[in-house]
Design a protein around this motif. Sequence first.
Motif, PDB file in Angstrom:
ATOM      1  N   LEU A 294      -2.863  56.958  42.701  1.00 42.29           N
ATOM      2  CA  LEU A 294      -1.532  56.950  42.086  1.00 42.29           C
ATOM      3  C   LEU A 294      -1.601  56.597  40.611  1.00 42.29           C
ATOM      4  CD1 LEU A 294       0.562  55.169  44.886  1.00 42.29           C
ATOM      5  CD2 LEU A 294       0.501  57.616  44.335  1.00 42.29           C
ATOM      6  N   ILE A 295      -2.527  55.702  40.261  1.00 41.74           N
ATOM      7  CA  ILE A 295      -2.689  55.319  38.849  1.00 41.74           C
ATOM      8  C   ILE A 295      -3.370  56.445  38.085  1.00 41.74           C
ATOM      9  CG2 ILE A 295      -3.754  53.657  37.272  1.00 41.74           C
ATOM     10  CD1 ILE A 295      -3.587  51.602  39.566  1.00 41.74           C
ATOM     11  N   GLY A 296      -4.526  56.885  38.587  1.00 43.44           N
ATOM     12  CA  GLY A 296      -5.213  58.054  38.060  1.00 43.44           C
ATOM     13  C   GLY A 296      -5.511  58.047  36.573  1.00 43.44           C
ATOM     14  N   SER A 297      -5.927  56.922  36.029  1.00 45.15           N
ATOM     15  CA  SER A 297      -6.161  56.853  34.591  1.00 45.15           C
ATOM     16  C   SER A 297      -7.567  57.281  34.173  1.00 45.15           C
ATOM     17  CB  SER A 297      -5.901  55.427  34.089  1.00 45.15           C
ATOM     18  OG  SER A 297      -6.780  54.509  34.705  1.00 45.15           O
ATOM     19  N   ASN A 298      -8.472  57.469  35.134  1.00 37.90           N
ATOM     20  CA  ASN A 298      -9.812  57.967  34.799  1.00 37.90           C
ATOM     21  C   ASN A 298     -10.359  58.777  35.972  1.00 37.90           C
ATOM     22  OD1 ASN A 298     -11.180  56.178  36.699  1.00 37.90           O
ATOM     23  ND2 ASN A 298     -10.872  54.529  35.206  1.00 37.90           N
ATOM     24  N   VAL A 299     -11.513  59.388  35.748  1.00 38.29           N
ATOM     25  CA  VAL A 299     -12.060  60.309  36.742  1.00 38.29           C
ATOM     26  C   VAL A 299     -12.443  59.595  38.037  1.00 38.29           C
ATOM     27  CG1 VAL A 299     -14.442  60.097  35.905  1.00 38.29           C
ATOM     28  CG2 VAL A 299     -13.709  62.210  37.022  1.00 38.29           C
ATOM     29  N   MET A 300     -12.827  58.322  37.941  1.00 40.25           N
ATOM     30  CA  MET A 300     -13.205  57.565  39.136  1.00 40.25           C
ATOM     31  C   MET A 300     -11.983  57.277  40.004  1.00 40.25           C
ATOM     32  SD  MET A 300     -16.190  56.403  40.216  1.00 40.25           S
ATOM     33  CE  MET A 300     -17.012  55.193  41.242  1.00 40.25           C
ATOM     34  N   MET A 301     -10.841  57.042  39.366  1.00 38.87           N
ATOM     35  CA  MET A 301      -9.619  56.789  40.117  1.00 38.87           C
ATOM     36  C   MET A 301      -9.084  58.046  40.790  1.00 38.87           C
ATOM     37  SD  MET A 301      -7.434  54.119  37.787  1.00 38.87           S
ATOM     38  CE  MET A 301      -8.067  52.481  37.380  1.00 38.87           C
ATOM     39  N   ASP A 302      -9.473  59.204  40.250  1.00 38.61           N
ATOM     40  CA  ASP A 302      -8.991  60.470  40.807  1.00 38.61           C
ATOM     41  C   ASP A 302      -9.758  60.915  42.041  1.00 38.61           C
ATOM     42  OD1 ASP A 302      -6.958  60.817  38.991  1.00 38.61           O
ATOM     43  OD2 ASP A 302      -8.217  61.834  37.520  1.00 38.61           O
ATOM     44  N   ILE A 303     -10.861  60.236  42.376  1.00 35.02           N
ATOM     45  CA  ILE A 303     -11.614  60.607  43.577  1.00 35.02           C
ATOM     46  C   ILE A 303     -10.721  60.425  44.802  1.00 35.02           C
ATOM     47  CG2 ILE A 303     -13.567  59.988  45.054  1.00 35.02           C
ATOM     48  CD1 ILE A 303     -15.066  59.066  42.633  1.00 35.02           C
ATOM     49  N   PRO A 304     -10.582  61.436  45.651  1.00 37.44           N
ATOM     50  CA  PRO A 304      -9.781  61.262  46.878  1.00 37.44           C
ATOM     51  C   PRO A 304     -10.228  60.026  47.645  1.00 37.44           C
ATOM     52  CG  PRO A 304     -10.399  63.562  46.617  1.00 37.44           C
ATOM     53  CD  PRO A 304     -11.132  62.802  45.539  1.00 37.44           C
ATOM     54  N   ALA A 305      -9.261  59.276  48.143  1.00 38.24           N
ATOM     55  CA  ALA A 305      -9.570  57.991  48.776  1.00 38.24           C
ATOM     56  C   ALA A 305     -10.575  58.136  49.908  1.00 38.24           C
ATOM     57  CB  ALA A 305      -8.279  57.354  49.292  1.00 38.24           C
ATOM     58  N   TRP A 306     -10.489  59.209  50.680  1.00 46.44           N
ATOM     59  CA  TRP A 306     -11.383  59.341  51.828  1.00 46.44           C
ATOM     60  C   TRP A 306     -12.819  59.639  51.419  1.00 46.44           C
ATOM     61  CZ3 TRP A 306     -13.767  64.060  52.896  1.00 46.44           C
ATOM     62  CH2 TRP A 306     -13.252  65.175  52.238  1.00 46.44           C
ATOM     63  N   TYR A 307     -13.037  60.050  50.172  1.00 44.40           N
ATOM     64  CA  TYR A 307     -14.406  60.245  49.688  1.00 44.40           C
ATOM     65  C   TYR A 307     -15.209  58.949  49.792  1.00 44.40           C
ATOM     66  CZ  TYR A 307     -13.905  64.938  47.611  1.00 44.40           C
ATOM     67  OH  TYR A 307     -13.744  66.284  47.412  1.00 44.40           O
ATOM     68  N   HIS A 308     -14.535  57.832  49.531  1.00 43.88           N
ATOM     69  CA  HIS A 308     -15.237  56.539  49.537  1.00 43.88           C
ATOM     70  C   HIS A 308     -15.822  56.210  50.907  1.00 43.88           C
ATOM     71  CE1 HIS A 308     -14.204  55.175  45.481  1.00 43.88           C
ATOM     72  NE2 HIS A 308     -13.001  55.672  45.671  1.00 43.88           N
ATOM     73  N   LEU A 309     -15.251  56.770  51.953  1.00 45.53           N
ATOM     74  CA  LEU A 309     -15.709  56.462  53.312  1.00 45.53           C
ATOM     75  C   LEU A 309     -17.023  57.137  53.655  1.00 45.53           C
ATOM     76  CD1 LEU A 309     -12.338  56.844  55.276  1.00 45.53           C
ATOM     77  CD2 LEU A 309     -13.171  54.878  53.969  1.00 45.53           C
ATOM     78  N   ILE A 310     -17.378  58.221  52.941  1.00 50.14           N
ATOM     79  CA  ILE A 310     -18.553  59.004  53.315  1.00 50.14           C
ATOM     80  C   ILE A 310     -19.634  59.019  52.242  1.00 50.14           C
ATOM     81  CG2 ILE A 310     -17.299  60.473  54.928  1.00 50.14           C
ATOM     82  CD1 ILE A 310     -17.111  62.601  52.784  1.00 50.14           C
ATOM     83  N   ILE A 311     -19.441  58.254  51.178  1.00 50.39           N
ATOM     84  CA  ILE A 311     -20.492  58.153  50.163  1.00 50.39           C
ATOM     85  C   ILE A 311     -20.921  56.699  50.025  1.00 50.39           C
ATOM     86  CG2 ILE A 311     -19.795  60.208  48.874  1.00 50.39           C
ATOM     87  CD1 ILE A 311     -18.320  58.462  46.904  1.00 50.39           C
ATOM     88  N   GLY A 312     -22.145  56.516  49.556  1.00 53.07           N
ATOM     89  CA  GLY A 312     -22.669  55.167  49.391  1.00 53.07           C
ATOM     90  C   GLY A 312     -22.864  54.473  50.721  1.00 53.07           C
ATOM     91  N   GLY A 313     -22.771  53.169  50.706  1.00 54.45           N
ATOM     92  CA  GLY A 313     -23.024  52.373  51.898  1.00 54.45           C
ATOM     93  C   GLY A 313     -21.777  51.940  52.630  1.00 54.45           C
ATOM     94  N   PHE A 314     -20.633  52.594  52.356  1.00 54.99           N
ATOM     95  CA  PHE A 314     -19.375  52.157  52.961  1.00 54.99           C
ATOM     96  C   PHE A 314     -19.443  52.240  54.485  1.00 54.99           C
ATOM     97  CE2 PHE A 314     -15.085  52.160  54.448  1.00 54.99           C
ATOM     98  CZ  PHE A 314     -14.357  51.414  53.536  1.00 54.99           C
ATOM     99  N   ALA A 315     -19.813  53.410  55.017  1.00 57.78           N
ATOM    100  CA  ALA A 315     -19.828  53.590  56.472  1.00 57.78           C
ATOM    101  C   ALA A 315     -20.839  52.657  57.130  1.00 57.78           C
ATOM    102  CB  ALA A 315     -20.135  55.042  56.819  1.00 57.78           C
TER     103      ALA A 315
END
Length: 394
Positions: A294-315
């Motif tokens: 909703l804030i979307g002030s930079n490219v990192m904030m624009d990443i779809p929220a569900w992307y975070h669930l499948i990248i890195g060590g989140f899962a």
Amino acid sequence: MKGLRNYLNKIKPNFERGGKYGKFASTFEAFESFLYVPNTVTRKGAHIRDAMDLKRTMTVVIVALLPALLFGMFNVGYQHNLAQGVEATVMQNFWFGFLKVLPIIIVSYVVGLGIEFIFAEIRKEEVNEGFLVSGLLIPMIMPVDCPLWIIAVATAFAVIVGKEMFGGTGMNIFNPALLARAFIFFAYPTSISGNEVWVAGLKNGLQTIDGYSGATPLSDAAAALSSNAQSIDWSMGTTPLDWFFGFIPGSIGETSTLAILIGAFILIWTGVGSWRIMLSCVLGGLVMGGLFNLIGSNVMMDIPAWYHLIIGGFAFGTVFMATDPVTAAQTNRGKWIYGFLIGVLCVMTRVLNPGYPEGMMLAILFMNAMVPLIDYYVVQGNIKRRLKRAKANA
């Protein structure tokens, strides 16, 4: 097996306290209880008795880890051959990865169990089974090119400082495997960060095809943020489907969300892992990611929220680290709060700190420290509500 049992019964008196090899009593007991059910079990009295003990619980977790571990071995070989532009079969990729990962697992177990045995003998106590899981978790959250001696030092730190200083298994307040990773991150950052460490041989000058960087999706996003780019250029054209299945560079056991979900099903089905923590952690990540969208002030904030669930060590962190029964919240309401805040802090760290795009480790360790406070206020709240109901009924 009967012959082995008879042999153990024959030599057991020598390893009892006061026997010929009494100083190794804890070591003998550890090997015996690993092979057979301990004969020191409760049969009457005010004890909860069921088919589960610590050894069986640890075994269930190890079984749940196997899908991610086996895929991780395959992916190590796959990424190595992909970097060179070499076509290889599934078995060739797996065998290469197996030979790369096996020494890491051996070092972790030899160092960690060695220290556990020494402390058990010094204290004249039984060897705890807790490190059976930690010894496998540590290699799975490491980059494949991390030097073995560094893994040995980190494992020793995790066992001594993270467990034994608090009294051993069941007394520690921080997840030992994450402490090992945190130790390397702060003491030897070049061995656990950057693009080269995630692919076998890349750090040592492996000849790669044009366009292959070895970067993880989180590294791509952080690089785009640091350069003020308008969009993220995902390495080698990978897609969310690639991230979900795990065909990307990363820590040995963290890349495949699908394999991790299989492990999550095993943990939930057997009752070993808390579904409340897993679900609340996912909800926390989605809520925080949605707010940044909703804030979307930079490219990192624009990443779809569900992307975070499948990248890195989140899962991986959600399923196997946050649910650690020793360091996680114990109350049901506390588990919801604990998991939700882990998800929130993980995404917040990733988005607001491009220098450290992977925030799951720090989020879990921070919430490990907050667990006593969370459970305290949950219990006090329950007491107050019961007192009010008692007064009302009176």
